[in-house]
Every structure is written in structure tokens, then in C-alpha cells.
Design an enzyme around this catalytic site. Structure first.
Site: not given
Ligand code: APR
Length: 243
Positions: A150, A130, A119, A187-188
Site C-alpha cells: 500500500c 494499513c 517485547h 541472561g538478563t
Molecule cells: N550466559 C548467561 N548470561 C549471559 C551470557 C551467557 N552466555 N552472556 C551475557 N550474559 C548476561 C550479561 O551479563 C547480562 O547480564 O546477559 C545479560 C544481557 O543483558 P542485556 O544485554 O541488558 O539484555 P537484556 O537483559 O535482555 O535487556 C533487556 O533491554 O535493550 C532492551 O529490549 C531490550 O529486551 C532487551 C531489554
């Protein structure tokens, strides 16, 4: 938990090529709030109003209010044990690449070299008039929206909702997903595409999926071979200890 940690470490040790997909959760322990969940950024700022390219074009000053707040937090953030573990794993040959959805640059700050920024990255601002690229510094965005010499409005070099992912990031990330035999998904929330497709592509190409998250996600039952529930900054050091 220990059995899962040991199983994950075994998979990593036996693997020919390990890739990682990271999200905002890996930076949470560095003080950067994730987007979703109870303390998520999207609870304070509606992403439709603040993170969509159309919102930025219609009212750059309003969107820059959120961006400047996030930048101030990012500039104070340091890599945490999770970032440092992935960097150490790359150095020891246990991790080949990181695909990150984050724009905070903390993987590189932790020493990781092979990082695909799906991202984009907040460290550069681009002039909408520009095309000039300017390093992001507090001085530049003290007045919002920041202007290029600019006179054009500057935007961060990140992907807004409503914009395509840079083709190179897609090509490289999907190639990693197809060629790795283990993928760490850390962590996603795995709800935003096309990033959320990456672990599925890896799985379809025979990779084992190891998920690290504080809670379950759509990947947990359907895709992950091992789901370890806990903080990335606490789980990853345990895995590294068993490598
Ligand atoms: N360790 C592991 N996981 C964690 C922790 C931690 N300390 N804290 C939070 N989480 C988990 C949450 O449970 C959740 O599943 O991290 C995840 C964060 O999810 P989002 O906030 O949705 O972030 P992400 O998955 O990166 O979002 C994807 O969405 O908003 C857009 O562009 C933005 O890149 C981002 C994309």
C-alpha cells in the site's frame, strides 16, 4: 559451583510450577550479541537514537539500518544448549513457561511451546499505514525502509523504547510470576522495566529465584536465592543432568 547446581536442581524437582525469565544472554552463545556489556549492541547503536519509537518515526531508514543488521544475525542464529535445555525441561514437565525479553524466536525454534514474548517478535512486520502483517524475509527488508504494497512503511512487531508492553504479555507474565514457586532468571541484566519487575513479583509471592548469568546483576544480592555465575549454555545442561 557444583553445590549451587545441585541445590538449584533440587529446588526445581521439588517445585510445583517453574517459570523462566530470559534475556539476551541466553542467545549470546547463538552468536547474537547482548545489548549491554563490553560487546553490547548499545555500544554501537545509541538506544535513544536507534531503539526509541520517536527515533523510528522521525527517521525510519536510519533505524532500519540497525534492524536489518540484527535481522541478518538472527536469521543465521540457531538455538544453543541453553534454549534446548529449557525446551527439554518443558517436555519433561520441569518447566511450565518461559517469559522472554528476546525477539529472536530461538526458544520456539528449540521446541519450547509456552513462550510469552514480552517485547514482541521480529518474525512479523506491520504496515504503519494499513496495519497489514507481513512475514519478515530478507527480500522484504533488502531495500530500507521496507514498504507495504500500500506504500506504507513497515515496522517490526517488537516493542520500541517509549512504547507500552502489550497488555496480554503483561497480564500473562505477571500471572506466571505470582503463581510459580521457582523462577529461573537467565541472561538478563534486569535493568529494564517492567520486565525487571517480574522476578521481584515472583519473590514477593513466595517463589525461589535461581539466577544464571556470567556476572552479577541488581537481582544477585537483593532477590536471588541462588546465583550461578557462568554461561547459560554450560550451566543449564549441568542442572538438567541433576534433575
Ligand atoms: N550466559 C548467561 N548470561 C549471559 C551470557 C551467557 N552466555 N552472556 C551475557 N550474559 C548476561 C550479561 O551479563 C547480562 O547480564 O546477559 C545479560 C544481557 O543483558 P542485556 O544485554 O541488558 O539484555 P537484556 O537483559 O535482555 O535487556 C533487556 O533491554 O535493550 C532492551 O529490549 C531490550 O529486551 C532487551 C531489554
Amino acid at each position: 559451583m557444583d553445590r549451587k547446581i545441585i541445590s538449584a536442581a533440587l529446588l526445581i524437582k521439588k517445585a510445583k510450577k517453574v517459570s523462566a525469565l530470559t534475556g539476551a544472554g541466553i542467545s549470546a552463545e547463538s552468536g547474537i550479541a547482548p545489548f549491554r556489556g563490553s560487546n553490547g549492541i548499545w555500544k554501537k547503536y545509541d538506544p535513544e537514537e536507534y531503539a526509541h519509537i520517536d527515533s523510528f518515526m522521525n527517521n525510519p531508514a536510519k533505524v532500519w539500518k540497525m534492524i536489518s543488521e540484527l535481522l541478518d544475525i538472527i536469521f543465521k542464529a540457531e538455538p544453543n544448549k541453553g534454549h534446548l535445555c529449557l525446551s527439554a525441561m518443558e517436555k519433561s514437565g520441569c518447566l511450565y513457561s518461559i517469559i522472554t525479553q528476546n525477539v529472536d524466536g530461538l526458544h520456539q525454534a528449540a521446541g519450547s511451546r509456552n513462550v510469552i514474548e514480552f517485547h514482541g517478535n521480529n518474525m512479523l512486520l506491520i504496515c504503519m499505514a494499513c496495519g497489514k502483517k507481513i512475514k519478515t524475509e530478507k527480500e522484504i527488508y533488502r531495500k530500507i525502509p521496507p514498504l507495504c504494497p500500500c506504500g506504507g512503511i513497515l515496522r517490526p512487531d517488537v516493542v520500541f523504547f517509549g512504547e507500552p508492553i502489550p497488555q496480554r504479555a503483561i497480564t500473562e507474565s505477571f500471572a506466571e510470576a505470582k503463581s510459580c514457586d521457582v523462577m529461573l532468571v537467565i541472561g538478563t541484566s534486569a535493568v529494564v522495566t517492567p520486565a525487571a519487575e517480574i522476578p521481584i513479583i515472583a519473590k514477593e509471592n513466595g517463589a525461589k529465584i535461581i539466577e544464571i548469568n556470567i556476572e552479577s546483576t541488581p537481582l544477585t544480592d537483593a532477590v536471588a536465592n541462588i546465583s550461578i555465575f557462568g554461561k547459560a549454555g554450560e550451566i543449564l545442561p549441568e542442572i538438567v543432568k541433576n534433575l
